[in-house]
Design a protein around this motif. Structure first.
Motif, PDB file in Angstrom:
ATOM      1  N   LEU A  11      42.419  28.961  39.545  1.00  0.00           N
ATOM      2  CA  LEU A  11      41.449  29.900  40.110  1.00  0.00           C
ATOM      3  C   LEU A  11      40.966  29.412  41.475  1.00  0.00           C
TER       4      LEU A  11
ATOM      5  N   ALA B 243      41.327  31.310  44.944  1.00  0.00           N
ATOM      6  CA  ALA B 243      40.144  31.679  45.730  1.00  0.00           C
ATOM      7  C   ALA B 243      40.237  31.145  47.150  1.00  0.00           C
TER       8      ALA B 243
ATOM      9  N   ARG C 141      44.841  37.003  47.613  1.00  0.00           N
ATOM     10  CA  ARG C 141      43.850  36.472  46.684  1.00  0.00           C
ATOM     11  C   ARG C 141      43.701  37.413  45.486  1.00  0.00           C
TER      12      ARG C 141
ATOM     13  N   PHE D  83      44.428  36.701  41.603  1.00  0.00           N
ATOM     14  CA  PHE D  83      43.384  36.945  40.600  1.00  0.00           C
ATOM     15  C   PHE D  83      43.898  37.908  39.529  1.00  0.00           C
TER      16      PHE D  83
ATOM     17  N   LEU E  45      36.347  34.036  36.570  1.00  0.00           N
ATOM     18  CA  LEU E  45      37.216  34.867  37.388  1.00  0.00           C
ATOM     19  C   LEU E  45      36.405  35.989  38.037  1.00  0.00           C
TER      20      LEU E  45
ATOM     21  N   LEU F 140      35.912  36.887  41.925  1.00  0.00           N
ATOM     22  CA  LEU F 140      36.260  38.227  42.380  1.00  0.00           C
ATOM     23  C   LEU F 140      35.111  38.851  43.155  1.00  0.00           C
TER      24      LEU F 140
ATOM     25  N   VAL G  32      37.395  42.346  35.307  1.00  0.00           N
ATOM     26  CA  VAL G  32      38.599  41.506  35.187  1.00  0.00           C
ATOM     27  C   VAL G  32      39.750  42.293  34.556  1.00  0.00           C
TER      28      VAL G  32
END
Lengths: 629, 84
Positions: free
Chosen positions: A14, A18, A26, A30, A46, A50, A83
């Motif tokens: 992660l 990021a 990105r 993700f 996550l 985000l 997510v």
């Protein structure tokens, strides 16, 4: 949820994602992590990463705005929803309404919905709100009456929400959180608590179907998983959460499937391996009599069950393909001669049986069927082949199959790859249409020239404005079409109805019929205008890839120009917004005689075009016309 | 599981949850001392450790835990009750 293996060093991956400077890269990374079955803590991490991306940072993902309104506490569901949406390629801006305030939020003068302008409104209401007041002693007739009133109230909320805010409505079904009161008698007593919830679910599902509202069916999911997996009375008592925090991921996944289906992110094609997948054993070694398929062996029946499930998927509009390393002649013999084969050769729209690399074959299948690689689900029992495809074609979904063929069907069924928001006539006919396309291809090969081929098809276009009866299919086409789509603007049934009903606008839909059959509603054009202007703006033009290369775009524009002239329009203007998928129409407007307008740059990479109707010369095509009355 | 095992596990869960590797939980740590450990993340933390340990705290306990040591003691009691 994707059954890809859970990422191991989640926080490390992660952090690396990021740190990617490019927003698209990105988000893509993700999205990959979001699809790798994250746990609750991982989901929250996550989501945090985000949300660190500014909401206005330009990116190529589809953005959706969702509001959850309802009676219980809903805030704890938001991270998981963002997510899960991302795992389906959607950047979701999600807001939860205030506890218990859904009526005010929809009906009140100061509604936050106007400001938030959501695309989708999810109504999550506890059954107690609607039928909690029905006394245990109520008669059958009294219960019927209470049920009618509750459903009527909901339908009014749906209608106001759609008309006032132009949102698509998703109604959540009702969790049965009741405790048995009568036990075995429960279903026999009209006002028994569990009986009320079950009737409410049936009644609301019927209303949703007739009103075109989508159903987020937590009731069915919780019946399958067990209510304890969904409802935890401690969290209800502590914070009035009806969906337990531990079930947030599952809830979000169900909602993301619906959102994904609305925005064309569902899969379209199931690609099947043969040996040890469609049948047990290896046909090249075991021979026709040696493979396990059908009655007489439990393993054979398990493989047969997968064939039957695939056939049902085909009947609801999923395209089937085969990808296998085998001798083609031997495989053809299984299809033609094995008495237990349930799938017929004609069920398979693309057949790649050879000794080439499977990744290459998947590319070939996608291009032959005119679908994106990201529309494929590849089912193969061989872990090495699965790993290879995931590695070389990460956009293809490759479910992890259980060891036991007995569980193949449930692994495939529960993953929810092929979710849709409607079951239309087009869906029912899609399989036949793909089969007819194969026949058309055969004619094309036999024809001397393209002209001969097109003449031989005896094509007819049936056209007219987008009428109420066309809305569901037209919006499905607008939302699912990625290739021939000038602006890739998505819509909802409600927004399209409003647009089509406004007399200032002009809409057209086209069905293409040829001697092999009806291709269905395959093309839509939406024009915005206003009474006093002589200019129409072509805001959306979509055409199904099934009818590429048939001159329909020319005939559609001929028809559009005539219809517009009859309204006194002199100019049609349009934007062309390029995406990674619509390269096939990059020269569309110049080919059709539009002039490039140089003074306007409506957005990143977009171009602006103008067609003067007084100088437009219609192009002759091989398509005859029939206006729908 | 010893008290220290539980403290380590809780520390790891909270570090992941809050994305902060400088967190070290002691038995006398209170929620207010850890930046970002609000009521929302408290519920998430409890749900996560319940899932990991396979236990369910009583609602009265969840409301009354004052220090991390209280949570450790609560978890230990539930774990040993399960063994019996």
């Amino acid at each position: 949820m994707d059954s890809r293996e859970r990422a191991r060093d989640f926080r490390g991956e992660l952090a690396a994602a990021a740190a990617l400077p490019d927003v698209d890269a990105r988000l893509a990374r993700f999205a990959y992590l979001a699809a790798s079955n994250p746990g609750m803590i991982e989901t929250i991490q996550l989501d945090k990463a985000l949300r660190a991306i500014p909401a206005d940072a330009p990116n190529s993902f589809t953005t959706v705005r969702v509001v959850l309104a309802g009676s219980p506490t809903l805030d704890h569901l938001l991270p998981a929803i963002r997510v899960a949406a991302l795992s389906r390629g959607l950047v979701a801006h999600v807001t939860a309404g205030r506890y218990g305030q859904y009526r005010q939020e929809i009906l009140g003068a100061e509604s936050p919905l106007g400001r938030l302008a959501p695309n989708t409104l999810v109504l999550s209401i506890g059954s107690g709100e609607l039928v909690g007041g029905v006394p245990l002693s109520a008669t059958r007739a009294e219960v019927d009456d209470a049920m009618r009133r509750s459903v009527q109230e909901l339908r009014e909320l749906w209608q106001v929400a759609r008309e006032r805010f132009g949102v698509g409505v998703v109604q959540q079904s009702f969790l049965d959180t009741t405790q048995p009161l009568f036990g075995n008698q429960e279903r026999l007593v009209p006002a028994a608590p569990a009986r009320l919830v079950s009737r409410l679910n049936d009644a609301v599902a019927d209303a949703a179907a007739s009103d075109g509202v989508l159903l987020l069916d937590v009731a069915t999911a919780s019946a399958r998983d067990g209510i304890d997996a969904w409802f935890d009375v401690r969290h209800w008592l502590q914070g009035k959460m009806e969906i337990a925090p531990a079930a947030a991921g599952r809830y979000a996944e169900l909602l993301a499937r619906l959102l994904g289906a609305q925005y064309g992110k569902s899969k379209k094609c199931l690609v099947l391996d043969l040996d040890n997948t469609l049948w047990g054993g290896v046909i090249g070694d075991d021979g026709l009599g040696g493979i396990k398929l059908g009655e007489g062996s439990a393993v054979g029946e398990a493989h047969l069950a997968l064939q039957k499930y695939a056939k049902q998927l085909k009947e609801r509009g999923v395209i089937l393909a085969v990808c296998s390393k085998n001798e083609p002649a031997i495989v053809e013999e299984v299809f033609s001669s094995h008495p237990e084969m349930h799938l017929r050769r004609s069920d398979i729209a693309a057949f790649a049986v050879n000794w080439r690399d499977k990744a290459e074959n998947l590319r070939e299948i996608a291009s032959r069927l005119n679908v994106g690689l990201d529309s494929l689900v590849f089912v193969d029992d061989n872990a090495v082949e699965r790993a290879r495809i995931r590695e070389s074609l990460p956009m293809v979904v490759v479910p992890e199959l259980p060891d036991d063929p007995a569980s193949y069907v449930s692994a495939l069924a529960r993953a929810g790859y092929f979710e849709t928001t409607a079951f239309t006539e087009e869906d029912r006919q899609r399989a036949e249409q793909y089969a007819a396309n194969a026949e058309r291809d055969a004619i094309r090969e036999a024809s001397q020239s393209v002209d001969d081929f097109l003449r031989g098809l005896e094509m007819r276009v049936i056209y007219g404005p987008v009428a109420p009866v066309d809305i569901v299919r037209a919006s499905q086409l607008i939302n699912k079409t990625s290739q021939f789509n000038t602006t890739t603007r998505r819509t909802t049934d409600e927004a399209l109805s409003q647009l089509a009903a406004a007399p200032d606008n002009m809409t057209l839909q086209f069905r293409l019929v040829d001697r092999f059959g009806d291709n269905g509603l395959v093309c839509v054009m939406l024009f915005l205008g206003d009474r006093n202007s002589e200019v129409l703006e072509l805001t959306s033009w979509v055409m199904s890839c099934r009818v590429f290369g048939r001159e329909l775009e020319h005939e559609a524009l001929n028809i559009a120009v005539e219809t517009a002239r009859a309204r006194g329009v002199r100019v049609i203007e349009a934007n062309l917004v390029p995406t990674p998928k619509n390269g096939v129409i990059k020269d569309l407007f110049s080919t059709l005689g539009f002039e490039r307008v140089t003074d306007t740059a409506p957005g990143e990479g977009a171009t602006r075009w103008r067609l003067r109707l007084d100088v437009y010369v219609p192009r002759a095509t091989h398509i005859s016309r029939m206006e729908r009355q | 599981m010893t008290e220290q095992d539980l403290l380590d596990m809780f520390t790891r869960a909270l570090r992941d949850l809050l994305g902060n590797d400088s967190i070290v939980l002691r038995t006398d740590t209170t929620r207010g001392e850890v930046p970002g450990w609000d009521s929302f993340n408290y519920i998430n933390f409890i749900v996560a450790i319940e899932a990991e340990l396979g236990i369910k705290f009583r609602i009265a306990d969840v409301e009354s835990f004052a220090t991390v040591g209280d949570i450790v003691a609560g978890a230990k009691a539930l774990l040993s009750a399960r063994k019996r």
